[in-house]
Design a protein around this motif. Structure first.
Motif, PDB file in Angstrom:
ATOM      1  N   CYS A 255       6.859  70.765  36.282  1.00  0.00           N
ATOM      2  CA  CYS A 255       8.319  71.191  36.364  1.00  0.00           C
ATOM      3  C   CYS A 255       9.019  70.608  37.853  1.00  0.00           C
ATOM      4  N   GLY A 256       8.165  70.398  38.787  1.00  0.00           N
ATOM      5  CA  GLY A 256       8.629  69.813  40.094  1.00  0.00           C
ATOM      6  C   GLY A 256       8.348  68.377  40.372  1.00  0.00           C
ATOM      7  N   TYR A 257       8.073  67.759  39.248  1.00  0.00           N
ATOM      8  CA  TYR A 257       7.622  66.251  39.401  1.00  0.00           C
ATOM      9  C   TYR A 257       8.979  65.413  39.676  1.00  0.00           C
ATOM     10  N   ASP A 258       8.920  64.505  40.750  1.00  0.00           N
ATOM     11  CA  ASP A 258       9.986  63.767  41.216  1.00  0.00           C
ATOM     12  C   ASP A 258       9.615  62.246  40.664  1.00  0.00           C
TER      13      ASP A 258
ATOM     14  N   SER B 119      12.414  72.014  33.259  1.00  0.00           N
ATOM     15  CA  SER B 119      13.125  71.139  34.366  1.00  0.00           C
ATOM     16  C   SER B 119      12.673  69.575  34.405  1.00  0.00           C
ATOM     17  N   ASN B 120      11.751  69.309  34.101  1.00  0.00           N
ATOM     18  CA  ASN B 120      11.294  68.048  34.011  1.00  0.00           C
ATOM     19  C   ASN B 120      11.853  67.098  32.882  1.00  0.00           C
ATOM     20  N   GLY B 121      12.304  67.889  31.977  1.00  0.00           N
ATOM     21  CA  GLY B 121      13.172  67.151  30.869  1.00  0.00           C
ATOM     22  C   GLY B 121      14.457  67.538  31.083  1.00  0.00           C
TER      23      GLY B 121
ATOM     24  N   ALA C 152       8.497  66.861  23.459  1.00  0.00           N
ATOM     25  CA  ALA C 152       9.999  66.379  23.558  1.00  0.00           C
ATOM     26  C   ALA C 152      10.200  65.924  24.937  1.00  0.00           C
ATOM     27  N   VAL C 153       9.782  66.763  25.964  1.00  0.00           N
ATOM     28  CA  VAL C 153      10.164  66.788  27.323  1.00  0.00           C
ATOM     29  C   VAL C 153       9.439  65.599  27.763  1.00  0.00           C
TER      30      VAL C 153
END
Length: 415
Positions: free
Chosen positions: A399-402, A54-56, A325-326
């Motif tokens: 994945c939860g990084y803002d 999700s972070n990508g 890649a992300v």
């Protein structure tokens, strides 16, 4: 903060791979004039599957990319299997992943997502001026003080910002005073693809509908299998103990079926049968351990010109966290957001924030990827269920990084 009159930047992106195209798309959408310079005659992407956490994925959505065009498979779980017989040892369900992190966990074929990004970057449709893509342009000289770039074919340009997405073997990095430090890993990797239609026609075991990344083995030598391209293709990465002869093998070299099978001694006969009867596009490469580099950019003394490293050129990493890649998508998102009208920063100010935001994060992911090369329990997902240690990388952190919020904080504190 320096008071600047906002203007669109002339941007040269060196490299037409996933990182270069995503950077071009991000900058285009912020109103900048972008040209992509690809060193070869075709800016193609090779390889098998690519996991896009999700972070990508959040950045591709932010850029208006329709993921359906990339024929994604949405992953629902991780599965560990015994090396010798494929018996399931444990599962990590992703469950409410999309609800929790905002976007699905996509699995893509590299060729598909590369084509989609190229289309979005260069199409007349969409926000901003279409990027120009020039092939057979290998940059041989890059000057961060003047924005001057010279290409092997004799072409020269002068721009405001150079984004060097020219890969692990970056020719730009040494010109910024950076000497890469790396060593050969004791691991190699062979990738092999299966056509799902052929697997079904032959009545063999079909993993295409499991909606999972599946692992045989838990150490540095393991198999990683996952579906992509609307379940039409199964991608398999086979990590093996590299010997002396494997030093001669470089990225994307053809390798024989016999080499593939001999490298996976004692493996589940079900997989061996798939390799033998359905395997195609069998390629091998040697893995290298790259030390973090000291900085990600150089800017002119006037602050009006600069060069930023992006993707593998900045933070080459082991593939075991599926974040290579992300991380490049994140890099691109950071540059686009930083050089938006919201902040109106100079080149030097923006690149300072870019390094502050990116370097610490990707260095931690690099280290976690190396640990996961040795121990599957370090892989995000599995890492959440095991004994914690100070360096442990959790799925929430990744994945939860803002990133936008973090950039806002960094600009407030540093500019």
């Amino acid at each position: 903060m320096t008071v600047n009159t906002w203007k669109s930047l002339d941007v040269a992106v060196l490299g037409g791979g996933l990182g270069g195209l995503s950077a071009a798309l991000a900058m285009r959408r912020q109103g900048h004039n972008v040209t992509i310079y690809e060193r070869y005659d075709y800016a193609g992407e090779v390889g098998a599957s690519l996991s896009c956490a999700s972070n990508g994925g959040r950045w591709l959505h932010d850029w208006g990319v329709d993921f359906s065009k990339a024929k994604p498979v949405i992953l629902k779980k991780l599965i560990k299997r015994k090396w010798e017989n494929g018996e399931i040892i444990s599962e990590y369900p992703l469950g409410d992943y999309e609800q929790k992190y905002g976007f699905p966990y996509y699995n893509l074929h590299r060729i598909d997502i590369h084509q989609v990004l190229k289309d979005y970057a260069t199409s007349e449709e969409g926000e901003g001026k279409p990027c120009e893509l020039l092939l057979n342009h290998k940059a041989t000289k890059v000057d961060y003080n003047t924005g001057f770039v010279e290409f092997e074919n004799g072409t020269t340009i002068t721009v405001d910002l150079v984004i060097a997405a020219d890969g692990i073997r970056s020719l730009t990095k040494p010109q910024l005073g950076i000497t890469p430090v790396f060593k050969s890993s004791d691991s190699g990797c062979i990738r092999v693809l299966f056509d799902t239609k052929k697997v079904k026609e032959l009545g063999l075991t079909d993993y295409s509908n499991n909606e999972a990344i599946e692992y045989w083995g838990e150490t540095k030598f393991k198999i990683v299998l996952s579906p992509c391209a609307n379940n039409e293709v199964i991608s398999c990465y086979c990590f093996f103990a590299a010997g002396e002869g494997d030093e001669k093998n470089d990225w994307n070299n053809d390798v024989s079926l016999e080499k593939l099978i001999s490298s996976c001694e004692g493996l589940d006969p079900v997989l061996v049968e798939l390799f033998t009867k359905c395997g195609y596009d069998i390629k091998q490469w040697r893995l290298y351990v790259h030390e973090p580099i000291p900085y990600f950019y150089k800017a002119s003394e006037t602050g009006t010109k600069g060069v930023a490293l992006l993707g593998d050129a900045a933070h080459a990493m082991m593939p075991d966290q599926s974040q290579g890649a992300v991380a490049a998508f994140e890099d691109s998102g950071a540059l686009g957001y930083i050089f938006s009208k919201k902040f109106n920063l100079s080149i030097a100010e923006g690149l300072k924030i870019y390094e502050l935001e990116r370097k610490e994060r990707v260095t931690k992911i690099q280290a976690a990827s190396l640990r996961a090369r040795e121990n599957l329990n370090e892989r995000i997902g599995w890492s959440s269920d095991n004994i914690k240690h100070e360096q442990k990388l959790t799925i929430d952190e990744v994945c939860g990084y803002d990133m936008k919020a973090h950039i806002d904080e960094l600009i407030a504190a540093n500019i």
